[in-house]
Design a protein around this motif. Sequence first.
Motif, PDB file in Angstrom:
ATOM      1  N   GLY A  13     -44.063  25.494  -3.927  1.00 14.96           N
ATOM      2  CA  GLY A  13     -43.840  26.884  -4.312  1.00 14.96           C
ATOM      3  C   GLY A  13     -42.393  27.184  -4.629  1.00 14.96           C
ATOM      4  O   GLY A  13     -41.526  26.299  -4.670  1.00 14.96           O
ATOM      5  N   THR A  14     -42.113  28.464  -4.858  1.00 10.76           N
ATOM      6  CA  THR A  14     -40.747  28.910  -5.102  1.00 10.76           C
ATOM      7  C   THR A  14     -39.978  28.900  -3.791  1.00 10.76           C
ATOM      8  O   THR A  14     -40.561  28.834  -2.702  1.00 10.76           O
ATOM      9  CB  THR A  14     -40.738  30.328  -5.687  1.00 10.76           C
ATOM     10  N   LEU A  15     -38.656  29.003  -3.900  1.00  8.65           N
ATOM     11  CA  LEU A  15     -37.846  29.012  -2.694  1.00  8.65           C
ATOM     12  C   LEU A  15     -38.205  30.201  -1.803  1.00  8.65           C
ATOM     13  O   LEU A  15     -38.261  30.083  -0.576  1.00  8.65           O
ATOM     14  CB  LEU A  15     -36.360  29.048  -3.059  1.00  8.65           C
ATOM     15  N   SER A  16     -38.492  31.330  -2.403  1.00  6.77           N
ATOM     16  CA  SER A  16     -38.883  32.503  -1.626  1.00  6.77           C
ATOM     17  C   SER A  16     -40.189  32.248  -0.887  1.00  6.77           C
ATOM     18  O   SER A  16     -40.335  32.611   0.289  1.00  6.77           O
ATOM     19  CB  SER A  16     -39.025  33.718  -2.543  1.00  6.77           C
ATOM     20  N   GLU A  17     -41.159  31.614  -1.553  1.00  5.18           N
ATOM     21  CA  GLU A  17     -42.442  31.306  -0.901  1.00  5.18           C
ATOM     22  C   GLU A  17     -42.256  30.306   0.230  1.00  5.18           C
ATOM     23  O   GLU A  17     -42.919  30.388   1.276  1.00  5.18           O
ATOM     24  CB  GLU A  17     -43.421  30.766  -1.936  1.00  5.18           C
ATOM     25  N   LYS A  18     -41.351  29.366   0.050  1.00  4.04           N
ATOM     26  CA  LYS A  18     -41.082  28.381   1.100  1.00  4.04           C
ATOM     27  C   LYS A  18     -40.492  29.059   2.333  1.00  4.04           C
ATOM     28  O   LYS A  18     -40.876  28.751   3.466  1.00  4.04           O
ATOM     29  CB  LYS A  18     -40.120  27.311   0.570  1.00  4.04           C
ATOM     30  N   LEU A  19     -39.568  29.979   2.102  1.00  3.83           N
ATOM     31  CA  LEU A  19     -38.958  30.687   3.228  1.00  3.83           C
ATOM     32  C   LEU A  19     -39.989  31.550   3.949  1.00  3.83           C
ATOM     33  O   LEU A  19     -39.991  31.635   5.185  1.00  3.83           O
ATOM     34  CB  LEU A  19     -37.790  31.532   2.737  1.00  3.83           C
ATOM     35  N   ASP A  20     -40.849  32.213   3.183  1.00  2.00           N
ATOM     36  CA  ASP A  20     -41.914  33.013   3.796  1.00  2.00           C
ATOM     37  C   ASP A  20     -42.796  32.143   4.689  1.00  2.00           C
ATOM     38  O   ASP A  20     -43.155  32.530   5.806  1.00  2.00           O
ATOM     39  CB  ASP A  20     -42.778  33.674   2.720  1.00  2.00           C
ATOM     40  N   ALA A  21     -43.167  30.961   4.181  1.00  2.00           N
ATOM     41  CA  ALA A  21     -44.052  30.067   4.935  1.00  2.00           C
ATOM     42  C   ALA A  21     -43.370  29.568   6.203  1.00  2.00           C
ATOM     43  O   ALA A  21     -43.988  29.512   7.275  1.00  2.00           O
ATOM     44  CB  ALA A  21     -44.474  28.891   4.061  1.00  2.00           C
ATOM     45  N   ALA A  22     -42.096  29.205   6.109  1.00  2.00           N
ATOM     46  CA  ALA A  22     -41.365  28.707   7.277  1.00  2.00           C
ATOM     47  C   ALA A  22     -41.258  29.790   8.346  1.00  2.00           C
ATOM     48  O   ALA A  22     -41.439  29.522   9.540  1.00  2.00           O
ATOM     49  CB  ALA A  22     -39.986  28.221   6.865  1.00  2.00           C
ATOM     50  N   ALA A  23     -40.961  31.010   7.922  1.00  2.00           N
ATOM     51  CA  ALA A  23     -40.834  32.110   8.880  1.00  2.00           C
ATOM     52  C   ALA A  23     -42.176  32.415   9.537  1.00  2.00           C
ATOM     53  O   ALA A  23     -42.260  32.611  10.755  1.00  2.00           O
ATOM     54  CB  ALA A  23     -40.278  33.344   8.184  1.00  2.00           C
ATOM     55  N   ALA A  24     -43.248  32.452   8.734  1.00  2.00           N
ATOM     56  CA  ALA A  24     -44.573  32.765   9.277  1.00  2.00           C
ATOM     57  C   ALA A  24     -45.040  31.717  10.270  1.00  2.00           C
ATOM     58  O   ALA A  24     -45.777  32.029  11.216  1.00  2.00           O
ATOM     59  CB  ALA A  24     -45.576  32.899   8.137  1.00  2.00           C
ATOM     60  N   ALA A  25     -44.623  30.461  10.071  1.00  2.00           N
ATOM     61  CA  ALA A  25     -45.045  29.377  10.967  1.00  2.00           C
ATOM     62  C   ALA A  25     -44.266  29.374  12.275  1.00  2.00           C
ATOM     63  O   ALA A  25     -44.648  28.665  13.212  1.00  2.00           O
ATOM     64  CB  ALA A  25     -44.892  28.036  10.265  1.00  2.00           C
ATOM     65  N   GLY A  26     -43.176  30.122  12.343  1.00  2.00           N
ATOM     66  CA  GLY A  26     -42.415  30.193  13.585  1.00  2.00           C
ATOM     67  C   GLY A  26     -41.173  29.337  13.637  1.00  2.00           C
ATOM     68  O   GLY A  26     -40.594  29.144  14.718  1.00  2.00           O
ATOM     69  N   PHE A  27     -40.714  28.806  12.494  1.00  2.61           N
ATOM     70  CA  PHE A  27     -39.492  28.007  12.500  1.00  2.61           C
ATOM     71  C   PHE A  27     -38.278  28.891  12.780  1.00  2.61           C
ATOM     72  O   PHE A  27     -38.245  30.072  12.441  1.00  2.61           O
ATOM     73  CB  PHE A  27     -39.317  27.288  11.159  1.00  2.61           C
ATOM     74  N   ASP A  28     -37.258  28.281  13.372  1.00  2.00           N
ATOM     75  CA  ASP A  28     -36.006  28.990  13.647  1.00  2.00           C
ATOM     76  C   ASP A  28     -35.045  28.915  12.472  1.00  2.00           C
ATOM     77  O   ASP A  28     -34.236  29.831  12.275  1.00  2.00           O
ATOM     78  CB  ASP A  28     -35.330  28.393  14.884  1.00  2.00           C
ATOM     79  N   VAL A  30     -33.880  26.580   8.494  1.00  2.00           N
ATOM     80  CA  VAL A  30     -34.268  25.740   7.351  1.00  2.00           C
ATOM     81  C   VAL A  30     -33.089  24.895   6.919  1.00  2.00           C
ATOM     82  O   VAL A  30     -31.929  25.240   7.156  1.00  2.00           O
ATOM     83  CB  VAL A  30     -34.755  26.586   6.154  1.00  2.00           C
ATOM     84  N   GLU A  31     -33.409  23.774   6.305  1.00  2.00           N
ATOM     85  CA  GLU A  31     -32.442  23.029   5.506  1.00  2.00           C
ATOM     86  C   GLU A  31     -32.644  23.464   4.059  1.00  2.00           C
ATOM     87  O   GLU A  31     -33.784  23.452   3.573  1.00  2.00           O
ATOM     88  CB  GLU A  31     -32.687  21.530   5.574  1.00  2.00           C
ATOM     89  N   ILE A  32     -31.592  23.830   3.374  1.00  2.00           N
ATOM     90  CA  ILE A  32     -31.723  24.163   1.965  1.00  2.00           C
ATOM     91  C   ILE A  32     -31.519  22.892   1.149  1.00  2.00           C
ATOM     92  O   ILE A  32     -30.452  22.272   1.186  1.00  2.00           O
ATOM     93  CB  ILE A  32     -30.702  25.236   1.534  1.00  2.00           C
ATOM     94  N   PHE A  33     -32.573  22.495   0.440  1.00  2.00           N
ATOM     95  CA  PHE A  33     -32.536  21.331  -0.449  1.00  2.00           C
ATOM     96  C   PHE A  33     -31.912  21.776  -1.769  1.00  2.00           C
ATOM     97  O   PHE A  33     -32.382  22.723  -2.392  1.00  2.00           O
ATOM     98  CB  PHE A  33     -33.959  20.823  -0.647  1.00  2.00           C
ATOM     99  N   GLU A  34     -30.837  21.124  -2.174  1.00  2.00           N
ATOM    100  CA  GLU A  34     -30.044  21.607  -3.296  1.00  2.00           C
ATOM    101  C   GLU A  34     -30.852  21.877  -4.566  1.00  2.00           C
ATOM    102  O   GLU A  34     -30.646  22.921  -5.213  1.00  2.00           O
ATOM    103  CB  GLU A  34     -28.899  20.637  -3.604  1.00  2.00           C
ATOM    104  N   PRO A  35     -31.790  21.005  -4.965  1.00  2.00           N
ATOM    105  CA  PRO A  35     -32.575  21.333  -6.162  1.00  2.00           C
ATOM    106  C   PRO A  35     -33.335  22.647  -6.047  1.00  2.00           C
ATOM    107  O   PRO A  35     -33.561  23.324  -7.055  1.00  2.00           O
ATOM    108  CB  PRO A  35     -33.531  20.139  -6.282  1.00  2.00           C
ATOM    109  N   ASP A  36     -33.745  23.037  -4.832  1.00  2.00           N
ATOM    110  CA  ASP A  36     -34.413  24.326  -4.655  1.00  2.00           C
ATOM    111  C   ASP A  36     -33.449  25.477  -4.932  1.00  2.00           C
ATOM    112  O   ASP A  36     -33.827  26.488  -5.532  1.00  2.00           O
ATOM    113  CB  ASP A  36     -34.969  24.447  -3.234  1.00  2.00           C
TER     114      ASP A  36
END
Length: 622
Positions: A13-28, A30-36
Amino acid sequence: MPRTSIATVCLSGTLSEKLDAAAAAGFDGVEIFEPDLIASAARPDELARTVAQRGLTIDLYQPFRDLDSVDPGRFARNLIRLERKFDLMDQLGCDLLLVCSSPSADAVTDDARLSDQLAAAAAIARRRGKRIAYEALAWGAHVSDYRHAARLVATVDDPALGNCLDSFHILSRGDDPSAIADLAPGSIFFLQLADAPMMSMDVLQWSRHHRCLPGQGNFDLGGFIRSVQAAGYDGPWSLEVFSDIFRHADPTRTARDAHRSLRYLSELGAGSPDTDSPDAGSVVSVRVAAGPVLAPKVAETLSHIGFDLQGVDSGTGLQLYRDAGLAVVVDPTAGTVWTAPGVDPDMPTIAQIGVRSDHPASWAQRAAAYDVPVAPVSAPGTDGNADEVVRLDVTDTLAIDLRAEASAADWQERFDLVPRRTVEPASLVTGVDHVGIGIGTADWEGAMLLLRSVFGMSVDDGLDLPDAVGTMRSQALTMPTSSGATVRIVASLVPNQLDTRGPLRRRGGLTHVAFECADIVETARACRARGLRALSIPDNYYDDLAARFDLSDTMIDGMRSLGILYDADADGGEFFHFFTPTIGEDLFFEVVCRRGGYRGYGEANSAVRVAAELHRRAVAEV
């Protein structure tokens, strides 16, 4: 549980969708992957605000590649590039940068010179208020071993330079992770985690396409994480998983599984579960989603191997077949709550496995600890009380029930319609040896993690089994129980072109139940007397048995006459089994007998069974 993080490369997904998914799953974090970041429309400062609004932190920016160089001009340019990345990180609010060892042809191959170049980079990082986590790529041109990287970091001795430990880069090389415990306190800046199936291939391709979450592969991540903990590392546990499957999967589902995998790894690191392990006994029931067309054929085949109709539920039409303490429930309906969503009613398949437990509710508590929902239960044999039965969905079409009943006889009365002629159980089989299930590629990783984490099942090495209709990836999982029995599941990975998200169509069958017996010859004869016509195994197979094993002619002739197949292991264990014909495209039954501690599943005979099934069909069509 430690602080958790996930690299955005793990999710689709998009970077925004990835962040939404990480937050919803309970992660504290993220690592930002440069290509994203490069592909995102959001500027770095906007991204920083977006991350913070989701309750996340940016724990690492990565990767910075090819820092060192034997070309002085190129190295000078790399330091300018490093400054620009620090500018970007100022906007992101991130202070840690991952620098990989170089795999390029102009990588520095002299440790003294490489230490000088790393020291120059560390000095810039220190001046800018940043830190560098140096990682040994498994395919690095000069630095490919974490111990080598750690020596360089120690030589530089700059507080802005530390180690990044990546489980894949260490374990894929077969390196011993125990030396991690000896690293200087505070020298580990970051930890990246990934599992992987054991494969013989180029390590770069292995890394880019076949990583998976902890609990989905074959690495000893428990030993790895214990070494990391012994070194005193107290930073985030972060997942960095490159996976062709995850690149196409729902990011919310992947993130949920990812967070679950870190809880599982935390248990492995502790050496014992965080929560009490619930009790479990043997398999006491199996539910077959048969459909209205083929339900009579399923019933007939069950009768052939000793299961007779004992009752019908008037409200649902479910049919109870018993042999001794085992129950097989056949669902002849279509489009009801009893048929798993997406199951073709004319394609019979295994829909539920019932395992005995004295305290099913404790399984619900364990599932909750792993954020695994407990499916609602309202079926014959239960009143929906969690103290009586807990149902956990393994895939969309397969569930495991933890049942308080000791045997089928304990809940038979709930099937209120009984046949006019009551037949006593034949007692041909003594239990369930194993259950074979087909799992599509979209469900495979999640199912492996659930079976290993919630159920505590252990995995054998996976096998690739070629036969007349292709090659199937097979994975056996086992769970010893409080009763002394072993719950065994053999999962087969169904290729994309066969994955229908319902029953997994494959000529020759895929899903099955293997019932155990005490005497394979007597049981085979009794099944023949009840009408079974087992698969006809070719004479060439028995000629080969005579060549490979020290078996008497009398024994081989007896097996030939009854369609019994054979295998033995190096320790003297023996395995005898025979098969029913396949019902529809998917379902068949097997009867087995283990002797001498045999631990396999007769995999060597898989291709013979499929060929015999195809021959049966060809003859029937003539």
